[in-house]
Design a protein around this motif. Structure first.
Motif, mmCIF file in Angstrom:
data_model
loop_
_atom_site.group_PDB
_atom_site.id
_atom_site.type_symbol
_atom_site.label_atom_id
_atom_site.label_comp_id
_atom_site.label_asym_id
_atom_site.label_seq_id
_atom_site.Cartn_x
_atom_site.Cartn_y
_atom_site.Cartn_z
ATOM 1 N N GLY A 48 52.942 -25.282 -39.084
ATOM 2 C CA GLY A 48 51.537 -25.407 -39.461
ATOM 3 C C GLY A 48 50.571 -25.005 -38.373
ATOM 4 O O GLY A 48 49.425 -25.472 -38.337
ATOM 5 N N GLY A 49 51.008 -24.141 -37.468
ATOM 6 C CA GLY A 49 50.183 -23.736 -36.337
ATOM 7 C C GLY A 49 49.222 -22.602 -36.644
ATOM 8 O O GLY A 49 48.916 -22.299 -37.801
ATOM 9 N N TRP A 50 48.784 -21.926 -35.608
ATOM 10 C CA TRP A 50 47.675 -20.980 -35.729
ATOM 11 C C TRP A 50 48.035 -19.751 -36.563
ATOM 12 O O TRP A 50 47.183 -19.233 -37.292
ATOM 13 C CB TRP A 50 47.196 -20.569 -34.338
ATOM 14 N N GLY A 97 47.325 -16.795 -41.931
ATOM 15 C CA GLY A 97 47.849 -16.117 -43.106
ATOM 16 C C GLY A 97 49.084 -15.280 -42.864
ATOM 17 O O GLY A 97 49.512 -14.523 -43.741
ATOM 18 N N PHE A 98 49.691 -15.409 -41.679
ATOM 19 C CA PHE A 98 50.937 -14.702 -41.393
ATOM 20 C C PHE A 98 52.026 -15.187 -42.334
ATOM 21 O O PHE A 98 52.092 -16.375 -42.672
ATOM 22 C CB PHE A 98 51.343 -14.945 -39.941
ATOM 23 N N ALA A 120 49.578 -11.418 -48.210
ATOM 24 C CA ALA A 120 49.796 -10.911 -46.855
ATOM 25 C C ALA A 120 49.003 -9.632 -46.627
ATOM 26 O O ALA A 120 48.811 -8.836 -47.540
ATOM 27 C CB ALA A 120 51.278 -10.649 -46.629
ATOM 28 N N ASN A 121 48.562 -9.432 -45.409
ATOM 29 C CA ASN A 121 47.902 -8.173 -45.056
ATOM 30 C C ASN A 121 48.497 -7.624 -43.769
ATOM 31 O O ASN A 121 49.012 -8.371 -42.928
ATOM 32 C CB ASN A 121 46.379 -8.349 -44.935
ATOM 33 N N ILE A 122 48.447 -6.330 -43.615
ATOM 34 C CA ILE A 122 49.156 -5.662 -42.532
ATOM 35 C C ILE A 122 48.641 -6.074 -41.158
ATOM 36 O O ILE A 122 49.427 -6.229 -40.210
ATOM 37 C CB ILE A 122 49.073 -4.122 -42.703
ATOM 38 N N ALA A 123 47.338 -6.303 -41.032
ATOM 39 C CA ALA A 123 46.784 -6.667 -39.721
ATOM 40 C C ALA A 123 47.341 -8.005 -39.249
ATOM 41 O O ALA A 123 47.720 -8.159 -38.083
ATOM 42 C CB ALA A 123 45.259 -6.716 -39.800
ATOM 43 N N THR A 124 47.399 -8.976 -40.164
ATOM 44 C CA THR A 124 47.914 -10.295 -39.796
ATOM 45 C C THR A 124 49.401 -10.232 -39.491
ATOM 46 O O THR A 124 49.884 -10.884 -38.560
ATOM 47 C CB THR A 124 47.657 -11.303 -40.930
ATOM 48 N N GLN A 125 50.145 -9.445 -40.264
ATOM 49 C CA GLN A 125 51.580 -9.308 -40.014
ATOM 50 C C GLN A 125 51.830 -8.693 -38.641
ATOM 51 O O GLN A 125 52.695 -9.149 -37.890
ATOM 52 C CB GLN A 125 52.237 -8.462 -41.106
#
Length: 441
Positions: free
Chosen positions: A186-188, A193-194, A381-386
């Motif tokens: 449950g961290g950052w 949204g990772f 999911a989005n590519i930047a967050t991944q």
């Protein structure tokens, strides 16, 4: 006489039973609708944990088959020792560091030992919205042991036993739990949204980054690379054993991914677990066939070791999102993983990075690919967050591992002597051989 003695008992029962029924109703015994999800999810964790635990045997057999016969005992020793260390360190601090409850987002509390549910815990005192502490602890524990096994294979045939095991203490007790908490605790990264369903990055890339750091510090095996840049193949001792190890890992992966559903209390949950099984299997099959076809095209012959690692790369690739894809989606994601391995192994050789079993291409490169592939089927999911998550795990694990390896090298040395390496680690480090009758003629 027997009839007369029986009749008063019947009469007494007729009076007492209604009263007993009222008492039982007053106790409000939970229905299966209330306790069923707890029971079924606990069962899922236990069964999936058994399967992932069996992956320890798969790693041992794979590594034992891909190293030379003079180093097999060393690999067996490292694998049983690393699992034992992981089990103790995860109890001592890892589990509550990774799942700390009150959490500041980056690092939880150190040295909070895991405490199991009381013996015979009642439904009123159990966490009916989830599962037993023991099952959850065991299921999470076997994941951290898998991470350490990745490092073991890559650094085989030239690393000393005790420095490696000290690194495992740090990896399983501190580094893996801290970074794992960013997402699963449950961290950052979780808040950002990772998405990493079962650990393409959290487990496999972490092991790969740690292995890469160790390989760079250790250097290649004697004779692996010529002065003219030529790569000298060093065949493993037993490809049958390596194949067995791959099949064991393939089997264990059903628990790895299926158990990560983390629930089995509804029709939807059970159906999703079966969907994960099917996708996991499809990705492995596609990875193996992709590697088989590509090695035939590129080298004129099929390379079994590439096929085995292709299957494993397919499994790693689908691990970040094994639920959402269709079977065709799992097929092409796994196939790309198999292709990655075939190109990544010679790429590392060009850089003179010696990875004995191909762990870095399989777990790091395919793990990165699998984490990126999440965006194709997971709408959230989005590519930047991944990419941010991939970078965060990479920097933390690689830099942290480099520091630990440098300290170990300075304090006690991490590589065996040239003479001991030529003789083999079985005799130089352990004084026993896996195949003694071979050496004695």
């Amino acid at each position: 006489m027997q009839v007369r003695k029986f009749l008063p008992a019947v009469a007494l029962a007729a009076v007492l039973l209604p009263t007993m029924g009222l008492a039982q109703e007053a106790e409000a015994v939970p229905t299966f609708d209330e306790i069923g999800p707890y029971i079924m999810t606990t069962l899922l964790f236990c069964m999936a944990g058994f399967l992932v635990f069996f992956m320890a045997a798969g790693f041992a057999m794979l590594e034992g088959g891909l190293v030379r016969s003079k180093n097999v005992t060393m690999q067996m020793t490292k694998n049983i020792a690393l699992f034992s260390i992981a089990a103790i360190m995860y109890w001592l601090m890892g589990f509550n560091l990774m799942y700390p409850g009150d959490f500041n987002g980056y690092v939880g509390s150190f040295f909070q030992q895991t405490v199991l549910d009381p013996v015979g815990v009642s439904a009123a005192d159990a966490a009916l919205d989830y599962a037993s502490v023991g099952s959850d602890f065991f299921f999470q524990l076997v994941f951290v042991a898998a991470t350490a096994s990745i490092v073991s294979g890559a650094l085989a045939e030239r690393i000393k036993l005790w420095p490696f095991l000290i690194f495992v203490v740090v990896l399983t007790g501190v580094m893996y739990p801290i970074s794992g908490s960013w997402q699963w605790g449950g961290g950052w990264l979780s808040e950002a949204g990772f998405s990493d369903f079962a650990g393409s990055t959290i487990v496999h890339s972490v092991g790969g980054w740690a292995a890469l750091a160790g390989a760079l510090i250790l250097g290649p095996r004697i004779g692996k690379y010529g002065k003219d840049g030529k790569v000298n193949p060093i065949p493993g001792s037993n490809l049958a054993l390596a194949t067995l190890g791959t099949f064991i890992l393939w089997l264990g992966w059903f628990g790895f991914n299926g158990g990560s559903q983390l629930a089995m209390g509804t029709v939807g949950d059970v159906s999703d677990v079966s969907r994960i099984f099917a996708n996991t299997n499809m990705a492995a099959a596609a990875g193996a066939l992709a590697a088989m076809i590509l090695t035939q095209v590129m080298f004129g012959k099929v390379d079994l070791t590439m096929v085995l690692n292709g299957a494993l790369a397919g499994l790693v690739s689908i691990t970040a999102e094994p639920l959402a894809p269709t079977l065709f989606g799992a097929l092409w994601i796994g196939a790309v993983g198999g292709v990655i391995v075939v190109f990544a192994v010679p790429f590392l050789d060009k850089l003179k990075i010696d990875d004995v079993v191909g762990a870095i291409p399989v777990h790091l490169f395919a793990g990165i690919w699998g984490t990126i592939a999440v965006v194709f089927y997971n709408d959230g999911a989005n590519i930047a967050t991944q990419l941010m998550g991939i970078a965060a795990y990479g920097v933390f694990t690689f830099v942290g591992s480099l520091i630990v390896w440098f300290i170990l090298k300075a304090v006690m040395g991490i590589r065996v002597s040239e003479e001991d390496e030529i003789k083999g680690l079985d005799m130089s480090e352990l004084g026993m051989e896996a195949y003694p009758e071979f050496s004695k003629g």
